[in-house]
Design a protein around this motif. Structure first.
Motif, PDB file in Angstrom:
ATOM      1  N   THR A 286       4.977  -8.238  10.988  1.00  0.00           N
ATOM      2  CA  THR A 286       6.238  -7.492  10.995  1.00  0.00           C
ATOM      3  C   THR A 286       6.092  -6.257  10.121  1.00  0.00           C
ATOM      4  OG1 THR A 286       7.499  -9.544  11.250  1.00  0.00           O
ATOM      5  CG2 THR A 286       8.713  -7.590  10.512  1.00  0.00           C
ATOM      6  N   PRO A 287       6.252  -5.064  10.680  1.00  0.00           N
ATOM      7  CA  PRO A 287       6.091  -3.851   9.864  1.00  0.00           C
ATOM      8  C   PRO A 287       7.188  -3.727   8.806  1.00  0.00           C
ATOM      9  CG  PRO A 287       5.938  -3.359  12.215  1.00  0.00           C
ATOM     10  CD  PRO A 287       6.467  -4.752  12.095  1.00  0.00           C
ATOM     11  N   LEU A 288       6.795  -3.235   7.643  1.00  0.00           N
ATOM     12  CA  LEU A 288       7.743  -2.896   6.585  1.00  0.00           C
ATOM     13  C   LEU A 288       7.939  -1.382   6.629  1.00  0.00           C
ATOM     14  CD1 LEU A 288       9.395  -3.648   4.038  1.00  0.00           C
ATOM     15  CD2 LEU A 288       7.302  -3.271   2.706  1.00  0.00           C
ATOM     16  N   VAL A 289       9.148  -0.954   6.960  1.00  0.00           N
ATOM     17  CA  VAL A 289       9.470   0.469   7.064  1.00  0.00           C
ATOM     18  C   VAL A 289      10.161   0.907   5.784  1.00  0.00           C
ATOM     19  CG1 VAL A 289      10.763   2.223   8.340  1.00  0.00           C
ATOM     20  CG2 VAL A 289       9.630   0.358   9.579  1.00  0.00           C
ATOM     21  N   LEU A 290       9.674   2.014   5.206  1.00  0.00           N
ATOM     22  CA  LEU A 290      10.172   2.514   3.931  1.00  0.00           C
ATOM     23  C   LEU A 290      11.178   3.638   4.160  1.00  0.00           C
ATOM     24  CD1 LEU A 290       6.739   2.765   2.044  1.00  0.00           C
ATOM     25  CD2 LEU A 290       8.222   0.760   2.330  1.00  0.00           C
ATOM     26  N   LEU A 291      12.334   3.517   3.523  1.00  0.00           N
ATOM     27  CA  LEU A 291      13.399   4.521   3.622  1.00  0.00           C
ATOM     28  C   LEU A 291      13.545   5.168   2.251  1.00  0.00           C
ATOM     29  CD1 LEU A 291      15.845   2.293   5.680  1.00  0.00           C
ATOM     30  CD2 LEU A 291      14.599   4.281   6.547  1.00  0.00           C
ATOM     31  N   GLN A 292      13.297   6.468   2.192  1.00  0.00           N
ATOM     32  CA  GLN A 292      13.075   7.182   0.944  1.00  0.00           C
ATOM     33  C   GLN A 292      14.357   7.633   0.241  1.00  0.00           C
ATOM     34  OE1 GLN A 292      11.513   7.441  -1.619  1.00  0.00           O
ATOM     35  NE2 GLN A 292       9.649   8.627  -1.205  1.00  0.00           N
ATOM     36  N   HIS A 293      14.185   7.966  -1.045  1.00  0.00           N
ATOM     37  CA  HIS A 293      15.283   8.382  -1.913  1.00  0.00           C
ATOM     38  C   HIS A 293      15.715   9.834  -1.648  1.00  0.00           C
ATOM     39  CE1 HIS A 293      12.783  10.988  -4.513  1.00  0.00           C
ATOM     40  NE2 HIS A 293      11.851  10.048  -4.445  1.00  0.00           N
ATOM     41  N   PHE A 294      16.826  10.196  -2.239  1.00  0.00           N
ATOM     42  CA  PHE A 294      17.336  11.564  -2.217  1.00  0.00           C
ATOM     43  C   PHE A 294      16.233  12.531  -2.612  1.00  0.00           C
ATOM     44  CE2 PHE A 294      18.846  14.927  -5.122  1.00  0.00           C
ATOM     45  CZ  PHE A 294      19.651  15.668  -4.263  1.00  0.00           C
ATOM     46  N   SER A 295      15.993  13.518  -1.777  1.00  0.00           N
ATOM     47  CA  SER A 295      15.039  14.612  -1.977  1.00  0.00           C
ATOM     48  C   SER A 295      13.588  14.204  -1.766  1.00  0.00           C
ATOM     49  CB  SER A 295      15.176  15.266  -3.368  1.00  0.00           C
ATOM     50  OG  SER A 295      14.547  14.483  -4.373  1.00  0.00           O
ATOM     51  N   GLY A 296      13.308  12.920  -1.545  1.00  0.00           N
ATOM     52  CA  GLY A 296      11.925  12.454  -1.453  1.00  0.00           C
ATOM     53  C   GLY A 296      11.327  12.582  -0.064  1.00  0.00           C
ATOM     54  N   ASN A 297      10.000  12.710  -0.016  1.00  0.00           N
ATOM     55  CA  ASN A 297       9.279  12.696   1.245  1.00  0.00           C
ATOM     56  C   ASN A 297       8.188  11.627   1.173  1.00  0.00           C
ATOM     57  OD1 ASN A 297       7.126  13.857  -0.231  1.00  0.00           O
ATOM     58  ND2 ASN A 297       7.751  15.929   0.317  1.00  0.00           N
ATOM     59  N   ILE A 298       7.272  11.629   2.131  1.00  0.00           N
ATOM     60  CA  ILE A 298       6.240  10.587   2.174  1.00  0.00           C
ATOM     61  C   ILE A 298       5.433  10.549   0.884  1.00  0.00           C
ATOM     62  CG2 ILE A 298       4.117   9.853   3.332  1.00  0.00           C
ATOM     63  CD1 ILE A 298       5.272  11.000   5.938  1.00  0.00           C
TER      64      ILE A 298
ATOM     65  N   ALA B 164       0.704  -2.975   1.596  1.00  0.00           N
ATOM     66  CA  ALA B 164      -0.004  -2.863   2.869  1.00  0.00           C
ATOM     67  C   ALA B 164      -1.264  -3.718   2.930  1.00  0.00           C
ATOM     68  CB  ALA B 164      -0.367  -1.404   3.133  1.00  0.00           C
ATOM     69  N   ALA B 165      -1.568  -4.462   1.873  1.00  0.00           N
ATOM     70  CA  ALA B 165      -2.773  -5.290   1.879  1.00  0.00           C
ATOM     71  C   ALA B 165      -2.705  -6.379   2.937  1.00  0.00           C
ATOM     72  CB  ALA B 165      -2.986  -5.913   0.502  1.00  0.00           C
ATOM     73  N   ASP B 166      -1.500  -6.861   3.259  1.00  0.00           N
ATOM     74  CA  ASP B 166      -1.400  -7.967   4.209  1.00  0.00           C
ATOM     75  C   ASP B 166      -0.299  -7.781   5.250  1.00  0.00           C
ATOM     76  OD1 ASP B 166       0.751  -8.239   2.522  1.00  0.00           O
ATOM     77  OD2 ASP B 166       0.300 -10.287   1.894  1.00  0.00           O
ATOM     78  N   ARG B 167       0.191  -6.551   5.386  1.00  0.00           N
ATOM     79  CA  ARG B 167       1.222  -6.300   6.406  1.00  0.00           C
ATOM     80  C   ARG B 167       1.212  -4.828   6.773  1.00  0.00           C
ATOM     81  NH1 ARG B 167       5.329  -8.740   5.308  1.00  0.00           N
ATOM     82  NH2 ARG B 167       4.499  -9.835   3.499  1.00  0.00           N
ATOM     83  N   PRO B 168       1.665  -4.483   7.976  1.00  0.00           N
ATOM     84  CA  PRO B 168       1.817  -3.066   8.315  1.00  0.00           C
ATOM     85  C   PRO B 168       2.926  -2.447   7.459  1.00  0.00           C
ATOM     86  CG  PRO B 168       1.916  -4.453  10.290  1.00  0.00           C
ATOM     87  CD  PRO B 168       2.038  -5.367   9.106  1.00  0.00           C
ATOM     88  N   VAL B 169       2.660  -1.286   6.907  1.00  0.00           N
ATOM     89  CA  VAL B 169       3.659  -0.538   6.136  1.00  0.00           C
ATOM     90  C   VAL B 169       3.739   0.874   6.708  1.00  0.00           C
ATOM     91  CG1 VAL B 169       4.287   0.399   3.878  1.00  0.00           C
ATOM     92  CG2 VAL B 169       3.289  -1.885   4.037  1.00  0.00           C
ATOM     93  N   ILE B 170       4.948   1.347   6.928  1.00  0.00           N
ATOM     94  CA  ILE B 170       5.158   2.655   7.537  1.00  0.00           C
ATOM     95  C   ILE B 170       6.059   3.488   6.640  1.00  0.00           C
ATOM     96  CG2 ILE B 170       6.033   3.910   9.540  1.00  0.00           C
ATOM     97  CD1 ILE B 170       5.570   1.280  11.146  1.00  0.00           C
ATOM     98  N   ALA B 171       5.540   4.615   6.177  1.00  0.00           N
ATOM     99  CA  ALA B 171       6.329   5.600   5.426  1.00  0.00           C
ATOM    100  C   ALA B 171       6.561   6.789   6.343  1.00  0.00           C
ATOM    101  CB  ALA B 171       5.590   6.024   4.168  1.00  0.00           C
TER     102      ALA B 171
ATOM    103  N   PRO C 170       1.730   5.222  -4.606  1.00  0.00           N
ATOM    104  CA  PRO C 170       0.623   4.482  -3.989  1.00  0.00           C
ATOM    105  C   PRO C 170       0.440   3.078  -4.562  1.00  0.00           C
ATOM    106  CG  PRO C 170      -0.040   6.741  -4.457  1.00  0.00           C
ATOM    107  CD  PRO C 170       1.295   6.539  -5.106  1.00  0.00           C
ATOM    108  N   ALA C 171       0.782   2.887  -5.838  1.00  0.00           N
ATOM    109  CA  ALA C 171       0.625   1.567  -6.452  1.00  0.00           C
ATOM    110  C   ALA C 171       1.569   0.539  -5.827  1.00  0.00           C
ATOM    111  CB  ALA C 171       0.876   1.647  -7.956  1.00  0.00           C
ATOM    112  N   VAL C 172       2.643   0.995  -5.234  1.00  0.00           N
ATOM    113  CA  VAL C 172       3.558   0.112  -4.510  1.00  0.00           C
ATOM    114  C   VAL C 172       3.133  -0.002  -3.050  1.00  0.00           C
ATOM    115  CG1 VAL C 172       5.927  -0.139  -3.659  1.00  0.00           C
ATOM    116  CG2 VAL C 172       5.523   0.515  -6.041  1.00  0.00           C
ATOM    117  N   VAL C 173       2.970   1.135  -2.391  1.00  0.00           N
ATOM    118  CA  VAL C 173       2.739   1.152  -0.946  1.00  0.00           C
ATOM    119  C   VAL C 173       1.400   0.509  -0.589  1.00  0.00           C
ATOM    120  CG1 VAL C 173       2.515   2.621   1.091  1.00  0.00           C
ATOM    121  CG2 VAL C 173       4.181   3.200  -0.694  1.00  0.00           C
ATOM    122  N   ASN C 174       0.350   0.863  -1.289  1.00  0.00           N
ATOM    123  CA  ASN C 174      -0.971   0.355  -0.930  1.00  0.00           C
ATOM    124  C   ASN C 174      -1.087  -1.154  -1.108  1.00  0.00           C
ATOM    125  OD1 ASN C 174      -1.706   3.005  -0.429  1.00  0.00           O
ATOM    126  ND2 ASN C 174      -2.772   3.268  -2.371  1.00  0.00           N
ATOM    127  N   VAL C 175      -0.490  -1.683  -2.156  1.00  0.00           N
ATOM    128  CA  VAL C 175      -0.573  -3.130  -2.382  1.00  0.00           C
ATOM    129  C   VAL C 175       0.273  -3.879  -1.363  1.00  0.00           C
ATOM    130  CG1 VAL C 175      -0.279  -4.990  -4.056  1.00  0.00           C
ATOM    131  CG2 VAL C 175      -1.034  -2.747  -4.817  1.00  0.00           C
TER     132      VAL C 175
END
Length: 285
Positions: A39-51, A63-70, A56-61
């Protein structure tokens, strides 16, 4: 073959190519990490933020065992279209992006303004959303101090980045974590996302302020969310205070609440190791 099948599983937020897909007349920019199944984990960003504002310390870890989409929602970063000035339209655009990828079920992680968007999607699209993670955000009609906090942060001209006073407390431990976070977000040098300035921040500010200024005395939005939800906040969040997290926890039908100590709006970045552990446990349960 879907768009989820074409990125190497060992890609990171710093190395994954930025890809594009069309949906609802918008060309969405996104990066996809992790395995091609699950099941992909889709990330919805904060005010003013982009990809590239994700840690990376959050997103990469994650994504170690699941699809992650920013991804960049409409008008943000390198996505086309106009940034809406209301949460409901932002949610429609995000759903259009997910549908364009051909995904029938996702988990959502919404941070700050992204958490408001995540609530709207979960309430309106029960079959699309499996689990929900709400971080540093507010329920409809909640408490916000966006403009005051922004003014205070930008007045601190000695700060290397406004996110330091916006996301972290004044303690030496929090500030040190903030500096490390800023360093991690700058590792990627090529193919970085773009900052579209007031064309994004003006409508986003209106959307967040309006969301919090719109009363929901019966908690209709929260009570429409039936998915298991993890609610996360920093103990000293000055932008969207932690009492919002407790209010959501009380009204959601199936929620867990986590508060991190000596942390502000960016608690998930300051306490990234324990945050990722909590999220992975929650998603695996």
């Amino acid at each position: 073959m879907t768009a989820l099948d074409i990125t190497s599983e060992d890609a990171t937020l710093e190395t994954a190519p930025t890809r594009y897909i069309e949906g609802r007349g918008i060309r969405f920019a996104y990066r996809r990490l992790g395995p091609s199944t699950g099941t992909p984990l889709v990330l919805l960003q904060h005010f003013s933020g982009n990809i590239d504002a994700w840690d990376p310390a959050v997103v990469n870890v994650l994504a170690a065992d699941r699809p992650v989409i920013a991804f960049d929602n409409a008008g943000v970063g390198r996505s086309t279209g106009q940034t809406p000035d209301n949460v409901a339209a932002m949610a429609r655009d995000a759903v259009a992006f997910i549908n364009a990828l051909g995904i029938s079920e996702v988990d959502l992680l919404g941070f700050s303004l992204g958490g408001c968007v995540a609530q709207q999607i979960a309430a309106e699209h029960g079959r699309l959303v499996r689990k929900l993670i709400l971080v540093g955000t507010s329920p409809k009609g909640g408490e916000e101090h966006l403009l005051a906090v922004l003014q205070e942060a930008f007045s601190q001209t000695d700060a290397p980045d406004p996110r330091l006073p916006l996301f972290f407390t004044t303690s030496s431990a929090s500030r040190s974590s903030g500096l490390a976070f800023l360093k991690r977000t700058q590792v990627r040098k090529d193919d970085r996302d773009t900052d579209n300035g007031s064309a994004v921040t003006d409508p986003q500010a209106k959307a967040l302020i309006t969301w919090c200024a719109t009363p929901d005395p019966e908690h209709a939005m929260l009570r429409a969310i039936r998915q298991p939800t993890l609610v996360v906040s920093g103990s000293h969040d000055t932008m969207l205070p932690a009492n919002n997290a407790y209010a959501m926890f009380k009204e959601l039908s199936n929620a867990q609440l986590v508060l991190y100590p000596d942390s502000g709006h960016g608690a998930l970045f300051q306490h990234h190791e324990i945050f990722v552990s909590h999220v992975r446990t929650f998603l695996h349960a």
